[in-house]
Design an enzyme around this catalytic site. Structure first.
Site, PDB file in Angstrom:
ATOM      1  N   TYR A 234       0.823  -1.205   0.000  1.00  0.00           N
ATOM      2  CA  TYR A 234       0.000   0.000   0.000  1.00  0.00           C
ATOM      3  C   TYR A 234       0.860   1.258   0.000  1.00  0.00           C
ATOM      4  O   TYR A 234       2.091   1.197   0.156  1.00  0.00           O
ATOM      5  CB  TYR A 234      -0.937  -0.001   1.225  1.00  0.00           C
ATOM      6  CG  TYR A 234      -0.230   0.321   2.530  1.00  0.00           C
ATOM      7  CD1 TYR A 234       0.584  -0.614   3.150  1.00  0.00           C
ATOM      8  CD2 TYR A 234      -0.353   1.583   3.118  1.00  0.00           C
ATOM      9  CE1 TYR A 234       1.243  -0.307   4.335  1.00  0.00           C
ATOM     10  CE2 TYR A 234       0.302   1.891   4.303  1.00  0.00           C
ATOM     11  CZ  TYR A 234       1.095   0.943   4.908  1.00  0.00           C
ATOM     12  OH  TYR A 234       1.756   1.250   6.063  1.00  0.00           O
TER      13      TYR A 234
ATOM     14  N   GLU B  94      13.229   2.241  13.450  1.00  0.00           N
ATOM     15  CA  GLU B  94      12.283   3.282  13.010  1.00  0.00           C
ATOM     16  C   GLU B  94      11.049   3.259  13.897  1.00  0.00           C
ATOM     17  O   GLU B  94      10.925   2.426  14.793  1.00  0.00           O
ATOM     18  CB  GLU B  94      11.902   3.072  11.542  1.00  0.00           C
ATOM     19  CG  GLU B  94      11.169   1.765  11.298  1.00  0.00           C
ATOM     20  CD  GLU B  94      10.594   1.627   9.880  1.00  0.00           C
ATOM     21  OE1 GLU B  94      10.324   2.645   9.224  1.00  0.00           O
ATOM     22  OE2 GLU B  94      10.405   0.474   9.451  1.00  0.00           O
TER      23      GLU B  94
ATOM     24  N   LYS C 230       6.474  -1.898   1.777  1.00  0.00           N
ATOM     25  CA  LYS C 230       5.313  -1.309   2.461  1.00  0.00           C
ATOM     26  C   LYS C 230       4.152  -2.303   2.362  1.00  0.00           C
ATOM     27  O   LYS C 230       3.215  -2.155   1.588  1.00  0.00           O
ATOM     28  CB  LYS C 230       4.960   0.072   1.895  1.00  0.00           C
ATOM     29  CG  LYS C 230       4.395   0.993   2.979  1.00  0.00           C
ATOM     30  CD  LYS C 230       4.385   2.443   2.572  1.00  0.00           C
ATOM     31  CE  LYS C 230       3.628   3.316   3.547  1.00  0.00           C
ATOM     32  NZ  LYS C 230       4.261   3.502   4.868  1.00  0.00           N
TER      33      LYS C 230
ATOM     34  N   LEU D 109      11.512   1.019   6.515  1.00  0.00           N
ATOM     35  CA  LEU D 109      10.817   1.492   5.328  1.00  0.00           C
ATOM     36  C   LEU D 109      11.480   2.815   4.948  1.00  0.00           C
ATOM     37  O   LEU D 109      11.598   3.714   5.792  1.00  0.00           O
ATOM     38  CB  LEU D 109       9.330   1.678   5.674  1.00  0.00           C
ATOM     39  CG  LEU D 109       8.293   1.809   4.558  1.00  0.00           C
ATOM     40  CD1 LEU D 109       8.247   3.220   4.007  1.00  0.00           C
ATOM     41  CD2 LEU D 109       8.512   0.816   3.420  1.00  0.00           C
TER      42      LEU D 109
HETATM   43  C1  LIG Z   1       4.949   4.590   5.599  1.00  0.00           C
HETATM   44  C2  LIG Z   1       5.946   4.318   6.676  1.00  0.00           C
HETATM   45  C3  LIG Z   1       6.932   5.269   7.039  1.00  0.00           C
HETATM   46  C4  LIG Z   1       6.944   6.693   6.530  1.00  0.00           C
HETATM   47  O1  LIG Z   1       7.090   6.793   5.159  1.00  0.00           O
HETATM   48  P1  LIG Z   1       6.608   8.094   4.380  1.00  0.00           P
HETATM   49  O2  LIG Z   1       6.877   7.745   2.950  1.00  0.00           O
HETATM   50  O3  LIG Z   1       7.440   9.223   4.845  1.00  0.00           O
HETATM   51  O4  LIG Z   1       5.159   8.272   4.691  1.00  0.00           O
HETATM   52  C5  LIG Z   1       7.905   4.878   7.943  1.00  0.00           C
HETATM   53  N1  LIG Z   1       7.897   3.661   8.507  1.00  0.00           N
HETATM   54  C6  LIG Z   1       6.946   2.744   8.226  1.00  0.00           C
HETATM   55  C7  LIG Z   1       6.989   1.423   8.889  1.00  0.00           C
HETATM   56  C8  LIG Z   1       5.947   3.048   7.301  1.00  0.00           C
HETATM   57  O5  LIG Z   1       4.997   2.148   7.032  1.00  0.00           O
END
Ligand SMILES: *Cc1c(COP(=O)(O)O)cnc(C)c1O
Length: 288
Positions: free
Chosen positions: A32, A178, A146, A202
């Site tokens: 997603y 993260e 993702k 990610l």
């Molecule tokens: C989506 C997400 C992010 C942030 O990514 P962006 O592209 O900046 O929205 C960071 N860590 C995880 C686990 C995510 O799913």
């Protein structure tokens, strides 16, 4: 009336039906994206759609629409739903097929859906900062995808929320990885430090945009792993994500960071980021 995208058609939300044997529903077998909309325009949509394709390819899902077609669908959806300030959610699954762990035969079509939502900028939290909590990272080893499988992320987030925190700062042993749905960056002596974009995190687009901004503004930005000890000695800490943008973390495990207020460099980054949004999407009505 609210519209959604379902397999190449924009239809009324109440008419959108997904079978109970959709593989996303049963296995989380899909990927997603969440894309920000400011002033009715998508922000960094090319980067998001490129990552969408990359995530899909990483699990062997082939998109049955081109990136240009998907982009056009999302723009139509934003227009039909009159979204001014919000998000677009986009997901693809390996399709509907009798439950079986092995992939269905290649002929089974994927299910691709998108919907929009009005979402304000979290201005209060961006101004005052939020609390976070260190939590062991129990996720799998392909956090660069993702994926719809978010159980590890959800459990971390829930634990943080129950402790009165906004986000979990996940770590594998000593190494900080993260957040549950955000990237974590620490600042020490004027330098921004964040985990390398490998399989353990990610690779956030907000973080990457921020990196570009830092390079242009000659602000030191380093991608290297860092420890729990280092982050507990940080001058400033921040998280980045599509919906949270750049958010100061002012407390970790009950201990104040920068005396509990957003730091000067973090505030500067927020300003530079707003300028970047305005460059792509026009003037923001509510600013930090
Ligand atoms: C989506 C997400 C992010 C942030 O990514 P962006 O592209 O900046 O929205 C960071 N860590 C995880 C686990 C995510 O799913």
């Amino acid at each position: 009336m609210e519209f959604v995208l379902l397999n190449g058609e924009i239809i009324e939300r109440s008419d959108a039906k997904i079978d109970v044997e959709d593989r996303g529903y049963q296995f989380g077998d899909g990927v997603y994206e969440v894309i920000r909309v400011y002033n009715g325009s998508m922000f960094t949509s090319e980067e998001h759609l490129a990552r969408f394709r990359k995530s899909a390819e990483a699990i062997g899902i082939k998109l049955n629409f081109t990136i240009e077609e998907i982009s056009a669908f999302l723009n139509q959806l934003i227009e039909k739903n009159n979204v001014v300030l919000g998000t677009v959610y986009l997901q693809i699954t390996r399709g509907t097929s009798p439950r079986n762990h092995a992939f269905p035969s290649p002929g089974v079509p994927t299910n691709i859906v998108a919907y929009t939502k009005e979402v304000a900028r979290p201005v209060e939290n961006m101004k005052s900062g939020v609390k976070a909590m260190l939590i062991e990272d129990i996720r799998w080893l392909r956090c660069d995808i993702k994926s719809l499988n978010l159980l590890g992320n959800l459990l971390a987030k829930q634990e943080a929320v129950e402790a009165g925190c906004f986000e979990a700062i996940q770590h594998r042993g000593q190494t900080v990885t993260e957040g549950s749905s955000s990237n974590i960056l620490m600042i020490k002596e004027g330098k921004i430090i964040t985990h390398p974009a490998d399989n353990l995190i990610l690779n956030g687009i907000t973080k990457r945009k921020l990196q570009e901004i830092c390079i242009a503004a000659q602000i030191p930005f380093e991608e290297r792993s860092f420890t729990i000890d280092e982050i507990s000695q940080a001058d400033e800490i921040l998280l980045t994500s599509t919906t949270a943008e750049i958010m100061p973390i002012v407390e970790v495990n009950g201990k104040a960071v920068n005396e509990g207020i957003p730091g000067t460099l973090t505030k500067r980054l927020q300003e530079l980021f707003e300028t970047e949004i305005e460059k792509q999407c026009g003037e923001l009505t509510i600013k930090i």
